[in-house]
Structures are given as structure tokens and as C-alpha cells.
Design an enzyme around this catalytic site. Structure first.
Site, PDB file in Angstrom:
ATOM      1  CD  GLU A 180      -1.260  -2.237   2.259  1.00 45.32           C
ATOM      2  OE1 GLU A 180      -0.103  -2.638   2.048  1.00 45.32           O
ATOM      3  OE2 GLU A 180      -1.987  -2.737   3.136  1.00 45.32           O
ATOM      4  CB  CYS A 224      -0.654  -3.394   8.868  1.00 46.72           C
ATOM      5  SG  CYS A 224       0.509  -2.174   8.217  1.00 46.72           S
TER       6      CYS A 224
HETATM    7 ZN   LIG Z   1       0.879  -2.447   5.933  1.00 48.22          ZN
END
Ligand SMILES: [Zn+2]
Length: 143
Positions: free
Chosen positions: A48, A76
Site C-alpha cells: 500500500e 495494517c
Molecule cells: Zn501495511
């Protein structure tokens, strides 16, 4: 999401945990990334973040309003934070991450609540089985 899975395959080729991400604006891909913390010697080199950096460089702006981020695995905490800072409108992810997911699995930073000054929406479970299988296959092959 199919393109995100293809990007995850690039991580496999580099011996990294297979996660792929891309950023879309007005139906055009403006950023691509795949997981590469080992090769980059960088704990922040998640798919990401790589996609956000790619898009930021292309647009010359760290703010990426109106964009949708597609990623094969639930983001996350670190990535959820970066996504909110980048003003991404929407996150679409594949497989849930029961160990580190910040979209409800372990933490719930996304969808972002009213304490943040930017609202990012979030939806998971898109091609979840394909996104989970690429991870399972990777870890099976390493055992
Ligand atoms: Zn991450």
C-alpha cells in the site's frame, strides 16, 4: 483486484510475502506497489505504501483525494494511517488479516471515524479466496 493479484506475484518473484496494491483515479491506475520490505531493507515497504509513493511521485502531490486503493490483504495499522494521511477516498481489500488487520480484524482504523479529519471508506472480501490462496501457497512453498 486482478491487477493487484498480478502485482502480488511480483513480490513472490522477489521472495517477499505476496501482497499487491494499486491506486485508481477516474478509472486510471496512478500507482502500483507490491510488498518488498526485505529487498528494500525497509519495514515500511508494504504494498500500500509503495502504491501511495508511486502515485504521489506521478502526481507531484502526497494528497490523493478521489482515489480508490485496491489491495490483496487487509491493511495494517501503518498502512491505514498512511492511507488516511494521503486522503484516499476508499479502500477495497481482498483477504482479511487476522494477525494485523486494521479494518476490523485486529484494529479498526478503517473505515476512518470522525476523529480523523479525512473520511476513508473501506470494504473487504473482494476476491478474498484468490487473495488468501496466493499467501497460503507462498508459505506452503517455504516450509
Ligand atoms: Zn501495511
Amino acid at each position: 483486484m486482478h491487477l493487484a493479484l498480478m502485482l502480488a506475484q511480483r513480490a513472490v518473484a522477489e521472495g517477499e510475502v505476496p501482497v499487491g496494491a494499486l491506486l485508481v483515479l477516474d478509472n486510471a491506475v496512478i500507482g502500483e506497489g507490491w510488498n518488498r520490505p526485505i529487498g528494500a531493507h525497509d519495514a515500511t515497504a508494504h504494498a500500500e505504501i509503495q502504491a501511495l509513493r508511486d502515485a504521489g511521485q506521478r502526481l507531484g502531490n502526497y494528497r490523493l483525494p478521489g482515489t480508490t486503493l485496491y489491495v490483496t490483504l487487509e491493511p495494517c495499522v501503518m498502512c491505514a494511517g498512511a492511507i488516511i494521511h494521503a486522503r484516499v477516498d476508499r479502500v477495497i481489500y481482498g483477504a482479511p488479516d487476522p494477525k494485523a488487520g486494521a479494518c476490523g480484524s485486529v484494529f479498526e482504523l478503517l473505515p476512518s471515524n470522525s476523529r480523523f479529519n479525512h473520511r476513508t471508506d473501506c470494504r473487504g472480501g473482494i476476491l478474498a479466496e484468490d487473495c488468501a490462496e496466493i499467501l497460503r501457497a507462498f508459505f506452503r512453498a517455504r516450509r
